[in-house]
Design a protein around this motif. Structure first.
Motif, PDB file in Angstrom:
ATOM      1  N   TRP A  95     -20.459  15.738 -10.260  1.00 52.98           N
ATOM      2  CA  TRP A  95     -21.068  16.143  -9.000  1.00 52.98           C
ATOM      3  C   TRP A  95     -21.496  17.602  -9.020  1.00 52.98           C
ATOM      4  O   TRP A  95     -22.549  17.950  -8.489  1.00 52.98           O
ATOM      5  N   SER A  96     -20.685  18.468  -9.613  1.00 49.54           N
ATOM      6  CA  SER A  96     -21.039  19.886  -9.612  1.00 49.54           C
ATOM      7  C   SER A  96     -22.341  20.114 -10.376  1.00 49.54           C
ATOM      8  O   SER A  96     -23.213  20.849  -9.922  1.00 49.54           O
ATOM      9  N   LYS A  97     -22.505  19.474 -11.505  1.00 51.97           N
ATOM     10  CA  LYS A  97     -23.743  19.610 -12.291  1.00 51.97           C
ATOM     11  C   LYS A  97     -24.908  18.972 -11.558  1.00 51.97           C
ATOM     12  O   LYS A  97     -25.988  19.551 -11.459  1.00 51.97           O
ATOM     13  N   TYR A 107     -22.788  26.134  -8.834  1.00 55.63           N
ATOM     14  CA  TYR A 107     -21.919  25.289  -8.024  1.00 55.63           C
ATOM     15  C   TYR A 107     -20.876  26.098  -7.255  1.00 55.63           C
ATOM     16  O   TYR A 107     -20.581  25.773  -6.104  1.00 55.63           O
ATOM     17  N   ASN A 108     -20.301  27.128  -7.853  1.00 55.70           N
ATOM     18  CA  ASN A 108     -19.285  27.929  -7.152  1.00 55.70           C
ATOM     19  C   ASN A 108     -19.843  28.511  -5.857  1.00 55.70           C
ATOM     20  O   ASN A 108     -19.179  28.510  -4.824  1.00 55.70           O
ATOM     21  N   TYR A 109     -21.070  29.009  -5.922  1.00 52.21           N
ATOM     22  CA  TYR A 109     -21.718  29.540  -4.715  1.00 52.21           C
ATOM     23  C   TYR A 109     -21.908  28.423  -3.683  1.00 52.21           C
ATOM     24  O   TYR A 109     -21.595  28.591  -2.502  1.00 52.21           O
ATOM     25  N   LEU A 110     -22.431  27.289  -4.132  1.00 61.63           N
ATOM     26  CA  LEU A 110     -22.691  26.159  -3.222  1.00 61.63           C
ATOM     27  C   LEU A 110     -21.399  25.661  -2.588  1.00 61.63           C
ATOM     28  O   LEU A 110     -21.350  25.383  -1.390  1.00 61.63           O
ATOM     29  N   SER A 111     -20.364  25.560  -3.388  1.00 61.90           N
ATOM     30  CA  SER A 111     -19.078  25.070  -2.901  1.00 61.90           C
ATOM     31  C   SER A 111     -18.490  26.002  -1.849  1.00 61.90           C
ATOM     32  O   SER A 111     -18.013  25.557  -0.795  1.00 61.90           O
ATOM     33  N   THR A 112     -18.537  27.301  -2.117  1.00 62.17           N
ATOM     34  CA  THR A 112     -18.022  28.294  -1.172  1.00 62.17           C
ATOM     35  C   THR A 112     -18.837  28.284   0.117  1.00 62.17           C
ATOM     36  O   THR A 112     -18.276  28.298   1.219  1.00 62.17           O
ATOM     37  N   LEU A 113     -20.150  28.247  -0.013  1.00 57.30           N
ATOM     38  CA  LEU A 113     -21.029  28.209   1.153  1.00 57.30           C
ATOM     39  C   LEU A 113     -20.760  26.958   1.992  1.00 57.30           C
ATOM     40  O   LEU A 113     -20.587  27.041   3.211  1.00 57.30           O
ATOM     41  N   LEU A 122     -16.779  20.472  -0.645  1.00 61.96           N
ATOM     42  CA  LEU A 122     -17.784  19.510  -1.105  1.00 61.96           C
ATOM     43  C   LEU A 122     -17.115  18.238  -1.613  1.00 61.96           C
ATOM     44  O   LEU A 122     -17.591  17.131  -1.352  1.00 61.96           O
ATOM     45  N   GLU A 123     -16.012  18.397  -2.316  1.00 67.03           N
ATOM     46  CA  GLU A 123     -15.298  17.237  -2.851  1.00 67.03           C
ATOM     47  C   GLU A 123     -14.820  16.328  -1.716  1.00 67.03           C
ATOM     48  O   GLU A 123     -14.927  15.101  -1.798  1.00 67.03           O
ATOM     49  N   GLN A 124     -14.289  16.929  -0.648  1.00 73.85           N
ATOM     50  CA  GLN A 124     -13.844  16.134   0.498  1.00 73.85           C
ATOM     51  C   GLN A 124     -15.024  15.418   1.154  1.00 73.85           C
ATOM     52  O   GLN A 124     -14.908  14.272   1.557  1.00 73.85           O
TER      53      GLN A 124
END
Length: 191
Positions: A95-97, A107-113, A122-124
Protein backbone atom coordinates in the motif's frame (compact mmCIF):
# COMPACT_ATOMS: atom_id res chain seq x y z
CA UNK A 1 -8.92 23.52 -18.57
CA UNK A 2 -9.66 23.72 -14.83
CA UNK A 3 -9.38 20.75 -12.45
CA UNK A 4 -11.65 20.54 -9.38
CA UNK A 5 -11.45 18.01 -6.58
CA UNK A 6 -14.60 16.80 -4.88
CA UNK A 7 -14.72 14.72 -1.70
CA UNK A 8 -17.18 11.84 -1.16
CA UNK A 9 -17.52 10.78 -4.80
CA UNK A 10 -17.46 7.02 -4.37
CA UNK A 11 -19.67 5.52 -7.09
CA UNK A 12 -20.99 5.97 -10.61
CA UNK A 13 -24.19 7.58 -9.30
CA UNK A 14 -22.00 10.20 -7.60
CA UNK A 15 -20.32 10.94 -10.92
CA UNK A 16 -23.71 11.32 -12.64
CA UNK A 17 -25.05 13.60 -9.89
CA UNK A 18 -21.97 15.84 -9.94
CA UNK A 19 -21.99 16.06 -13.75
CA UNK A 20 -25.68 17.06 -13.65
CA UNK A 21 -25.04 19.78 -11.03
CA UNK A 22 -22.09 21.20 -12.95
CA UNK A 23 -24.19 21.44 -16.09
CA UNK A 24 -27.17 22.92 -14.21
CA UNK A 25 -25.08 25.94 -13.16
CA UNK A 26 -23.65 26.43 -16.63
CA UNK A 27 -20.28 24.70 -16.32
CA UNK A 28 -18.95 22.33 -18.97
CA UNK A 29 -17.31 19.19 -17.56
CA UNK A 30 -15.11 17.35 -20.04
CA UNK A 31 -14.15 14.59 -17.57
CA UNK A 32 -15.88 13.55 -14.35
CA UNK A 33 -14.17 10.75 -12.40
CA UNK A 34 -14.04 9.62 -8.77
CA UNK A 35 -13.10 12.78 -6.90
CA UNK A 36 -11.85 14.75 -9.92
CA UNK A 37 -13.58 16.98 -12.46
CA UNK A 38 -11.99 18.61 -15.50
CA UNK A 39 -13.91 21.61 -16.79
CA UNK A 40 -13.62 23.13 -20.25
CA UNK A 41 -13.49 26.52 -18.50
CA UNK A 42 -10.06 27.87 -17.55
CA UNK A 43 -11.38 29.53 -14.39
CA UNK A 44 -14.56 29.83 -12.37
CA UNK A 45 -15.56 33.10 -10.72
CA UNK A 46 -16.04 33.18 -6.94
CA UNK A 47 -19.84 33.42 -7.18
CA UNK A 48 -20.09 30.32 -9.39
CA UNK A 49 -17.61 28.44 -7.19
CA UNK A 50 -19.69 29.27 -4.09
CA UNK A 51 -22.90 28.23 -5.83
CA UNK A 52 -21.27 24.95 -6.89
CA UNK A 53 -19.90 24.31 -3.40
CA UNK A 54 -23.38 24.82 -1.88
CA UNK A 55 -25.07 22.57 -4.46
CA UNK A 56 -22.48 19.86 -3.82
CA UNK A 57 -22.97 20.11 -0.06
CA UNK A 58 -26.72 19.54 -0.58
CA UNK A 59 -25.81 16.31 -2.40
CA UNK A 60 -23.35 15.19 0.30
CA UNK A 61 -20.16 16.19 -1.53
CA UNK A 62 -17.46 18.69 -0.62
CA UNK A 63 -15.57 20.89 -3.05
CA UNK A 64 -11.93 20.71 -1.94
CA UNK A 65 -9.68 23.72 -2.16
CA UNK A 66 -6.50 23.32 -0.13
CA UNK A 67 -3.74 21.23 -1.67
CA UNK A 68 -3.48 19.05 1.45
CA UNK A 69 -7.21 18.36 1.49
CA UNK A 70 -7.09 17.54 -2.21
CA UNK A 71 -4.20 15.15 -1.59
CA UNK A 72 -6.12 13.34 1.16
CA UNK A 73 -9.16 13.12 -1.11
CA UNK A 74 -7.02 11.55 -3.84
CA UNK A 75 -5.58 9.03 -1.37
CA UNK A 76 -9.06 8.03 -0.17
CA UNK A 77 -10.32 7.67 -3.73
CA UNK A 78 -7.35 5.47 -4.65
CA UNK A 79 -7.98 3.18 -1.67
CA UNK A 80 -11.73 2.99 -2.29
CA UNK A 81 -11.21 2.30 -5.98
CA UNK A 82 -8.64 -0.43 -5.30
CA UNK A 83 -10.67 -2.19 -2.59
CA UNK A 84 -14.20 -1.78 -3.86
CA UNK A 85 -13.71 -1.88 -7.62
CA UNK A 86 -10.91 -4.43 -8.10
CA UNK A 87 -11.83 -8.01 -8.84
CA UNK A 88 -9.06 -9.34 -6.56
CA UNK A 89 -6.46 -7.76 -4.28
CA UNK A 90 -3.02 -9.27 -4.11
CA UNK A 91 -2.12 -10.59 -0.66
CA UNK A 92 1.13 -8.70 -0.99
CA UNK A 93 -0.30 -5.29 -1.97
CA UNK A 94 2.35 -2.82 -0.94
CA UNK A 95 0.00 0.00 0.00
CA UNK A 96 2.76 2.47 0.82
CA UNK A 97 4.36 2.03 -2.62
CA UNK A 98 1.01 1.99 -4.41
CA UNK A 99 -0.18 5.23 -2.78
CA UNK A 100 3.11 7.11 -3.01
CA UNK A 101 3.54 6.10 -6.68
CA UNK A 102 0.05 7.33 -7.52
CA UNK A 103 0.22 10.72 -5.78
CA UNK A 104 3.96 11.37 -6.23
CA UNK A 105 4.83 12.00 -2.58
CA UNK A 106 6.83 10.03 -0.04
CA UNK A 107 4.70 7.69 2.02
CA UNK A 108 5.95 9.00 5.40
CA UNK A 109 4.72 12.48 4.50
CA UNK A 110 1.37 11.13 3.24
CA UNK A 111 0.90 8.96 6.30
CA UNK A 112 1.64 11.81 8.72
CA UNK A 113 -0.61 14.21 6.80
CA UNK A 114 -3.46 11.70 6.62
CA UNK A 115 -3.28 10.92 10.35
CA UNK A 116 -3.15 14.57 11.35
CA UNK A 117 -6.21 15.49 9.28
CA UNK A 118 -8.33 12.33 9.51
CA UNK A 119 -7.49 11.23 13.07
CA UNK A 120 -6.69 7.66 12.01
CA UNK A 121 -3.72 6.10 10.27
CA UNK A 122 -3.74 5.19 6.60
CA UNK A 123 -3.45 1.54 7.62
CA UNK A 124 -6.57 1.83 9.80
CA UNK A 125 -8.44 3.51 6.94
CA UNK A 126 -7.46 0.70 4.55
CA UNK A 127 -8.60 -1.94 7.05
CA UNK A 128 -11.92 -0.14 7.59
CA UNK A 129 -12.51 0.00 3.84
CA UNK A 130 -11.70 -3.69 3.49
CA UNK A 131 -14.10 -4.56 6.32
CA UNK A 132 -16.86 -2.52 4.64
CA UNK A 133 -16.25 -4.55 1.48
CA UNK A 134 -16.40 -7.76 3.53
CA UNK A 135 -19.74 -6.62 4.98
CA UNK A 136 -21.07 -5.98 1.51
CA UNK A 137 -19.98 -9.38 0.24
CA UNK A 138 -21.36 -11.12 3.34
CA UNK A 139 -24.66 -9.31 2.95
CA UNK A 140 -25.12 -10.54 -0.62
CA UNK A 141 -24.18 -14.08 0.47
CA UNK A 142 -22.72 -15.13 -2.89
CA UNK A 143 -19.22 -16.05 -1.67
CA UNK A 144 -17.88 -18.11 1.20
CA UNK A 145 -15.72 -16.40 3.83
CA UNK A 146 -12.68 -18.09 2.29
CA UNK A 147 -13.54 -16.70 -1.14
CA UNK A 148 -14.08 -13.25 0.33
CA UNK A 149 -10.73 -13.44 2.10
CA UNK A 150 -9.01 -14.46 -1.13
CA UNK A 151 -10.78 -11.71 -3.08
CA UNK A 152 -9.63 -9.05 -0.60
CA UNK A 153 -6.06 -10.27 -0.23
CA UNK A 154 -6.23 -11.75 3.27
CA UNK A 155 -3.60 -14.34 4.03
CA UNK A 156 -6.07 -16.44 6.05
CA UNK A 157 -9.69 -16.63 7.18
CA UNK A 158 -8.46 -16.24 10.77
CA UNK A 159 -6.80 -12.92 9.94
CA UNK A 160 -9.91 -11.65 8.18
CA UNK A 161 -12.14 -12.79 11.07
CA UNK A 162 -9.90 -11.15 13.68
CA UNK A 163 -9.90 -7.80 11.84
CA UNK A 164 -13.65 -8.04 11.23
CA UNK A 165 -14.38 -8.65 14.92
CA UNK A 166 -12.03 -5.87 16.01
CA UNK A 167 -13.78 -3.33 13.76
CA UNK A 168 -17.41 -4.47 14.03
CA UNK A 169 -17.53 -6.23 17.39
CA UNK A 170 -18.99 -9.30 15.68
CA UNK A 171 -17.60 -12.32 13.94
CA UNK A 172 -18.43 -12.63 10.24
CA UNK A 173 -20.85 -15.46 11.11
CA UNK A 174 -22.65 -13.30 13.67
CA UNK A 175 -22.86 -10.46 11.17
CA UNK A 176 -24.31 -12.79 8.54
CA UNK A 177 -27.01 -13.94 10.95
CA UNK A 178 -28.04 -10.39 11.83
CA UNK A 179 -27.77 -8.89 8.34
CA UNK A 180 -31.48 -9.12 7.65
CA UNK A 181 -32.23 -7.21 10.85
CA UNK A 182 -29.57 -4.53 10.68
CA UNK A 183 -27.11 -4.27 7.81
CA UNK A 184 -24.71 -2.02 9.81
CA UNK A 185 -23.03 -0.73 6.65
CA UNK A 186 -21.85 2.82 6.36
CA UNK A 187 -21.38 4.99 3.28
CA UNK A 188 -17.79 4.67 2.01
CA UNK A 189 -17.14 8.36 2.45
CA UNK A 190 -18.16 8.18 6.13
CA UNK A 191 -15.57 5.56 7.07
Amino acid sequence: MLELHIKNMVCNRCITAVRKELQSIGLHPSVVEMGVVHLEENEVDDGTRLKLANKLIELGFVLLDSSKTILIGRIKNLIIEKIHRSEYLDVKVNWSKFISDQVFHEYNYLSTLFSSVEGITLEQYIIRQKIERVKELLFYDELSLGEIGFKLGYSSIAHLSAQFKKITGQTPSQFKKTRAIDMKRRPLDAI
